[in-house]
Design an enzyme around this catalytic site. Structure first.
Site, PDB file in Angstrom:
ATOM      1  N   ARG A 219       0.839  -1.192   0.000  1.00 47.77           N
ATOM      2  CA  ARG A 219       0.000   0.000   0.000  1.00 47.77           C
ATOM      3  C   ARG A 219       0.880   1.250   0.000  1.00 47.77           C
ATOM      4  NH1 ARG A 219      -1.863  -3.576   4.004  1.00 47.77           N
ATOM      5  NH2 ARG A 219      -3.942  -4.449   3.611  1.00 47.77           N
TER       6      ARG A 219
ATOM      7  N   ARG B  93      -1.024  -2.164  -6.965  1.00 47.03           N
ATOM      8  CA  ARG B  93      -1.276  -3.263  -6.024  1.00 47.03           C
ATOM      9  C   ARG B  93      -2.163  -4.330  -6.692  1.00 47.03           C
ATOM     10  NH1 ARG B  93      -1.317  -4.486  -0.452  1.00 47.03           N
ATOM     11  NH2 ARG B  93      -3.297  -5.116   0.462  1.00 47.03           N
TER      12      ARG B  93
ATOM     13  N   HIS C  89      -3.007   2.047  -5.912  1.00 51.37           N
ATOM     14  CA  HIS C  89      -3.820   0.848  -5.744  1.00 51.37           C
ATOM     15  C   HIS C  89      -3.896   0.041  -7.033  1.00 51.37           C
ATOM     16  CE1 HIS C  89      -5.467  -0.309  -1.943  1.00 51.37           C
ATOM     17  NE2 HIS C  89      -6.458  -0.948  -2.518  1.00 51.37           N
TER      18      HIS C  89
END
Length: 300
Positions: free
Chosen positions: A149, A249, A246
């Site tokens: 994150r 990710r 994100h």
């Protein structure tokens, strides 16, 4: 309602001390519970013991009438369920009226991710002859290599890195730690940044810092700083490519799954507490399989 406030304060202390919840999470719990306390006052319910299952249904009706999203409703009910579970454990109430309340099904959005060809364009943006370019490349490579994150990335300290073992210690949510490996591309980017760019940036700062990623003034780079860097990289790539911390990710998890990694391993690497959170990436993989099939099969 004075006793109610003291019960709430006791619950918030429990979340902070025993559960190690973040300030942001505690603030969310506080808002959700105070919203319900206002509902109790409006309905003439004087104590938490007096709340019944019928009252919870009335509360749900109010939320639907005021057009709260499914996600907001689910969060409020979850907060109140946890609150009452604590009260029951402490023998402050006889039952949990929210125990049988069904949470609305969340709208599952397929995570956005980048294909490997798109990702290659992202890695070609930074000017590796400059300190900031070396830093940006190291951030991009490390975030894609580990799936961390943005908050975890900004918190990395020099002592958390083990370059010889190609691992990094990540301090995740609720103070949970995990070791995450990274590959040779991230290693080379980090070595270039640590051996050159970071030393230059550090000289611009007023004090020595052990934070891995530094800003242009030589101080620790913040979450917002990393987001701005990634937004700037996005502007310099092709128009159709949209990235964010994100998205990187999601891309990490999707690529791992597509190349044969099992869900349990991905769960551990991402720092997910529940496997159900990780399972959303199986939908992404299935969509990709279907797309490849439709393009490749002669009678699709």
């Amino acid at each position: 309602m004075q006793n109610v406030k003291s019960f709430l304060n006791s619950f918030l202390e429990y979340l902070q001390i025993e559960k190690n919840y973040s300030k942001y999470t505690i603030v969310s719990y506080t808002k959700d519970i105070e919203f319900f306390l206002a509902f109790m006052e409006a309905e003439g319910i004087e104590t938490l013991k007096q709340v019944t299952y019928a009252d919870t249904r009335l509360f749900l009706t109010k939320l639907h009438k005021e057009q709260y999203s499914k996600r907001s409703i689910a969060r409020k009910i979850s907060s109140l369920r946890s609150f009452y579970r604590y009260l029951h454990r402490e023998q402050l109430v006889e039952q949990n009226p929210f125990a049988l309340v069904s949470l609305p099904k969340k709208e599952q959005k397929t995570p956005r991710f980048l294909y490997e060809e798109e990702l290659q364009q992202v890695f070609e943006v930074s000017d590796l002859t400059t300190p900031l370019g070396q830093r940006n490349q190291a951030i991009l490579e490390l975030m894609y290599a580990t799936g961390i994150r943005v908050s975890e990335c900004s918190n990395i300290q020099l002592q958390d890195l083990e370059l010889s073992f190609q691992t990094v210690l990540i301090n995740g949510k609720a103070k949970k730690q995990r070791y995450v490996p990274f590959g040779k591309y991230a290693l080379h980017a980090l070595e270039a940044y640590l051996g050159d760019g970071r030393l230059t940036l550090l000289q611009k700062g007023k004090a020595d810092t052990k934070t891995l990623f530094l800003n242009a003034r030589g101080g620790p780079l913040t979450n917002r700083g990393i987001r701005l860097i990634i937004n700037k990289v996005m502007e310099q790539t092709a128009d159709h490519i949209r990235i964010s911390p994100h998205v990187l990710r999601h891309t990490f998890a999707t690529h791992m799954l597509n190349h044969g990694a099992d869900l349990r391993t991905i769960q551990e690497l991402l720092g997910h507490e529940n496997l159900s959170t990780t399972q959303i990436y199986t939908h992404v993989s299935k969509e990709r399989l279907k797309s490849v099939y439709m393009d490749a099969h002669p009678r699709a």
